[in-house]
Design an enzyme around this catalytic site. Structure first.
Site, short mmCIF file in Angstrom:
data_model
loop_
_atom_site.label_atom_id
_atom_site.label_comp_id
_atom_site.label_asym_id
_atom_site.label_seq_id
_atom_site.Cartn_x
_atom_site.Cartn_y
_atom_site.Cartn_z
N ASP A 83 0.86 -1.18 0.00
CA ASP A 83 0.00 0.00 0.00
C ASP A 83 0.89 1.23 0.00
O ASP A 83 2.08 1.15 0.36
CB ASP A 83 -0.94 0.00 1.22
CG ASP A 83 -2.21 0.80 0.97
OD1 ASP A 83 -3.28 0.19 0.80
OD2 ASP A 83 -2.13 2.05 0.91
N THR A 114 -12.90 -2.77 -9.18
CA THR A 114 -13.96 -2.61 -10.18
C THR A 114 -13.46 -1.66 -11.27
O THR A 114 -12.97 -0.57 -10.97
CB THR A 114 -15.22 -2.05 -9.49
OG1 THR A 114 -15.59 -2.97 -8.46
CG2 THR A 114 -16.37 -1.87 -10.46
N ARG A 145 -19.20 -7.78 0.74
CA ARG A 145 -19.93 -6.60 1.23
C ARG A 145 -19.30 -6.16 2.54
O ARG A 145 -18.98 -7.00 3.40
CB ARG A 145 -21.40 -6.94 1.49
CG ARG A 145 -22.17 -7.30 0.25
CD ARG A 145 -23.46 -8.01 0.60
NE ARG A 145 -23.22 -9.25 1.31
CZ ARG A 145 -24.17 -10.01 1.85
NH1 ARG A 145 -25.42 -9.64 1.75
NH2 ARG A 145 -23.88 -11.13 2.48
N ASN A 172 -37.71 0.97 -2.07
CA ASN A 172 -37.92 2.26 -1.40
C ASN A 172 -39.00 3.11 -2.07
O ASN A 172 -39.78 3.77 -1.40
CB ASN A 172 -36.59 3.03 -1.31
CG ASN A 172 -35.66 2.42 -0.27
OD1 ASN A 172 -36.11 1.65 0.58
ND2 ASN A 172 -34.39 2.74 -0.34
N CYS A 222 -51.11 -4.87 -19.92
CA CYS A 222 -50.97 -4.69 -18.46
C CYS A 222 -49.82 -3.78 -18.05
O CYS A 222 -50.03 -2.80 -17.33
CB CYS A 222 -50.79 -6.05 -17.79
SG CYS A 222 -52.25 -7.08 -17.97
N LYS A 267 -46.43 -10.22 -27.65
CA LYS A 267 -45.44 -11.29 -27.45
C LYS A 267 -45.85 -12.53 -28.24
O LYS A 267 -47.03 -12.67 -28.61
CB LYS A 267 -45.21 -11.60 -25.97
CG LYS A 267 -46.35 -12.24 -25.24
CD LYS A 267 -45.92 -12.60 -23.82
CE LYS A 267 -47.12 -13.07 -23.02
NZ LYS A 267 -46.86 -13.24 -21.61
N1 LIG Z 1 -15.49 -2.01 -0.51
C1 LIG Z 1 -16.21 -2.96 -1.03
O1 LIG Z 1 -17.13 -3.50 -0.40
C2 LIG Z 1 -15.92 -3.47 -2.41
C3 LIG Z 1 -16.54 -4.63 -2.85
C4 LIG Z 1 -16.26 -5.11 -4.12
C5 LIG Z 1 -15.40 -4.41 -4.95
N2 LIG Z 1 -14.82 -3.26 -4.50
C6 LIG Z 1 -13.87 -2.58 -5.39
O2 LIG Z 1 -12.56 -2.93 -4.97
C7 LIG Z 1 -11.67 -1.83 -5.11
C8 LIG Z 1 -11.07 -1.48 -3.76
O3 LIG Z 1 -12.10 -1.09 -2.90
P1 LIG Z 1 -11.84 -0.80 -1.35
O4 LIG Z 1 -13.16 -0.44 -0.74
O5 LIG Z 1 -11.04 -1.89 -0.77
O6 LIG Z 1 -10.95 0.53 -1.49
P2 LIG Z 1 -10.20 1.35 -0.34
O7 LIG Z 1 -10.28 2.77 -0.73
O8 LIG Z 1 -10.71 0.94 1.01
O9 LIG Z 1 -8.70 0.83 -0.44
C9 LIG Z 1 -7.88 1.11 -1.53
C10 LIG Z 1 -6.44 1.04 -1.05
O10 LIG Z 1 -5.57 1.16 -2.18
C11 LIG Z 1 -4.43 1.87 -1.73
N3 LIG Z 1 -3.68 2.37 -2.90
C12 LIG Z 1 -3.95 3.42 -3.69
N4 LIG Z 1 -3.01 3.53 -4.65
C13 LIG Z 1 -2.14 2.50 -4.47
C14 LIG Z 1 -0.98 2.07 -5.15
N5 LIG Z 1 -0.53 2.70 -6.23
N6 LIG Z 1 -0.35 0.98 -4.69
C15 LIG Z 1 -0.81 0.31 -3.62
N7 LIG Z 1 -1.91 0.68 -2.93
C16 LIG Z 1 -2.57 1.76 -3.36
C17 LIG Z 1 -5.01 2.94 -0.84
O11 LIG Z 1 -4.03 3.52 0.00
C18 LIG Z 1 -6.05 2.14 -0.08
O12 LIG Z 1 -5.53 1.58 1.10
C19 LIG Z 1 -12.50 -0.71 -5.74
O13 LIG Z 1 -12.35 -0.76 -7.13
C20 LIG Z 1 -13.92 -1.07 -5.35
O14 LIG Z 1 -14.84 -0.53 -6.28
C21 LIG Z 1 -15.05 -2.79 -3.25
#
Ligand SMILES: NC(=O)c1ccc[n+]([C@@H]2O[C@H](COP(=O)([O-])OP(=O)(O)OC[C@H]3O[C@@H](n4cnc5c(N)ncnc54)[C@H](O)[C@@H]3O)[C@@H](O)[C@H]2O)c1
Length: 438
Positions: free
Chosen positions: A30, A124, A160, A225, A268, A324
């Site tokens: 990170d 994503t 999630r 909702n 409908c 249909k």
């Molecule tokens: N949070 C969720 O529930 C969830 C679920 C499914 C998918 N996602 C997807 O997964 C991805 C990550 O989500 P998240 O919620 O864990 O994000 P987050 O913001 O909690 O974590 C991202 C991390 O990446 C680090 N980072 C940024 N640039 C970096 C680099 N160059 N090298 C190394 N680390 C780096 C940041 O410091 C941070 O700790 C996103 O694309 C999100 O859309 C999230």
């Protein structure tokens, strides 16, 4: 396996904890040293049920290390999971800054590596990003080739927040978008034990389906909702109503109605949507999602109209007219509206629908078609071959293998065909088959 994880947020930190718990050696990367310090000390960088205990356990196991050095992390592992954030930019587009910078670093590392390496994008990403944006960066920086020297793939994450460890251990499914077998095999070795289907697809389909899942979740919440807002205004128990709606696993909570095709119609759905949104208005309620459905449906119909007009031909043969397949109900049939629009543009139509017999149309059905297609008697033919032979363009609005085979047998190479039903036998046609949006 030796695994590097880039980005130690919700997705990355939970993956690091679970993969090391399962016996893999994990290097966490990170850009935030504070997160790395927490992990090094057996603490969790994210608040999640079970993470406090699990991080303490895995940090003590010796299976976890952390670094800010992306290149070193790639060199010391065989597979990299990229979990960096991809937030919204101010204009709503996806901010890919983190993943782009990382692709550059991964490329530099791969330049120095001779063993095969798998790079799994788990963030994503908008469809096309891996193949059109990230692959060229990594290939340029490494001087190597995807599918030969290293292996890129996309594996959407479904956990999630709040239940992420449980979701990691029991996901709805594992989806791997990979263009080469090697990457899929490595991921099967890593995640194949999970109690769910392991599905392989293309990289682009995997990227797209992740958006589709999240959009569907948002749509479901908003549906519940908006329903609740209307129920509230009417003094109806919304929880009871939605509970009853969910009891129907045949048509409601099911695959039903989730196939792309032509616009909906019939006696409908349109009228009941109009009545619902009118009712909301009388209670000063805004229900933008429900109110937007008919407008979206109209866009779908207009797409068919635009495609037919773009062909610049005049003689158009409709195969199907009712709303249909298998019914003679013409009320609010989108094919009737399409025919009406084409006639208005000066096209000559002939129509075949085995269920529609003018003499036996009664009541509201008869008056609807007489109002919208007053000359239907001249256009409606009892013989499919007559319609196909006399047309420059065919509009396929009937589904079913039998009718599809009949039309394929009659259609000529000089004809265009607009496919509204996703024909099962496109390859059998001599005519130029064009799908509505497929
Ligand atoms: N949070 C969720 O529930 C969830 C679920 C499914 C998918 N996602 C997807 O997964 C991805 C990550 O989500 P998240 O919620 O864990 O994000 P987050 O913001 O909690 O974590 C991202 C991390 O990446 C680090 N980072 C940024 N640039 C970096 C680099 N160059 N090298 C190394 N680390 C780096 C940041 O410091 C941070 O700790 C996103 O694309 C999100 O859309 C999230």
């Amino acid at each position: 396996m030796k695994i590097s994880i880039f980005g130690l947020g919700y997705v990355g930190a939970v993956s690091l904890a679970c993969l090391s718990r399962d016996g893999h050696d994990v290097v966490g990367v990170d850009i935030e040293p504070a997160k790395l310090d927490l992990i090094k000390n057996g603490k969790t960088p994210v608040v999640e049920e079970g993470m406090v205990e699990l991080m303490a356990q895995v940090a003590a196991s010796g299976h976890v290390s952390v670094t800010t050095d992306a290149v070193q992390a790639v060199l010391s592992t065989e597979i990299s999971l990229v979990c960096v954030g991809t937030p919204s930019a101010a204009n709503g587009s996806q901010d890919q800054g983190a993943v782009l910078r990382l692709a550059e670093q991964i490329g530099e590392a791969l330049k120095q590596k001779s063993e095969p390496h798998v790079v799994v994008f788990r963030s994503t990403l908008v469809p096309g990003t891996v193949e059109d944006v990230l692959r060229p960066i990594i290939e340029r920086a490494s001087g190597k080739r995807d599918g030969v020297d290293f292996h890129l793939c996309f594996q959407p994450e479904f956990l999630r927040e709040g239940s992420s460890i449980r979701d990691y251990d029991k996901p709805p499914f594992t989806i791997v978008g990979a263009n080469h077998e090697y990457a899929a095999e490595r991921l099967q070795a890593l995640f194949g034990h999970l109690p769910c289907k392991f599905l392989k697809t293309s990289v682009r389909a995997a990227e797209m389906m992740k958006y589709c899942c999240n959009n569907f979740h948002a749509l479901k919440i908003t549906f519940a909702n908006e329903t609740a807002r209307l129920c509230g205004a009417l003094g109806v128990d919304a929880f009871e109503v939605m509970d009853l709606v969910c009891q129907d696993t045949q048509l409601n909570i099911s695959k039903a109605y989730l196939k792309p095709g032509f616009a909906f119609g019939g006696s409908c759905l349109p009228k009941d949507l109009r009545a619902t949104t009118y009712l909301a208005k009388t209670h000063d309620l805004e229900l933008p999602m429900l109110s937007g459905i008919l407008a979206s449906n109209r866009q779908h119909l207009d797409l068919a109209l635009d495609k037919l007009l773009a062909l610049g031909k005049r003689k158009i043969g409709f195969i199907g007219l009712s709303f249909k397949t298998g019914t003679d109900d013409l009320r609010e049939s989108p094919l009737v509206t399409l025919a009406e629009q084409l006639i208005g543009k000066g096209m000559q139509l002939s129509i075949y629908d085995p269920e529609v017999h003018l003499a036996s149309l009664l009541g509201a059905n008869r008056s609807f078609v007489q109002k919208h297609l007053p000359h239907i008697g001249e256009m409606l033919k009892g013989d499919l071959a007559e319609v196909v032979q006399g047309s420059e363009v065919l509009v396929m609005g009937l589904s079913g293998a039998e009718i599809a085979a009949q039309v394929a047998g009659l259609a000529r190479a000089d004809q265009d065909l607009l496919d509204l039903v996703n024909l099962p036998n496109k390859a059998d046609f001599k005519a130029r088959v064009q799908g509505l949006c497929w």
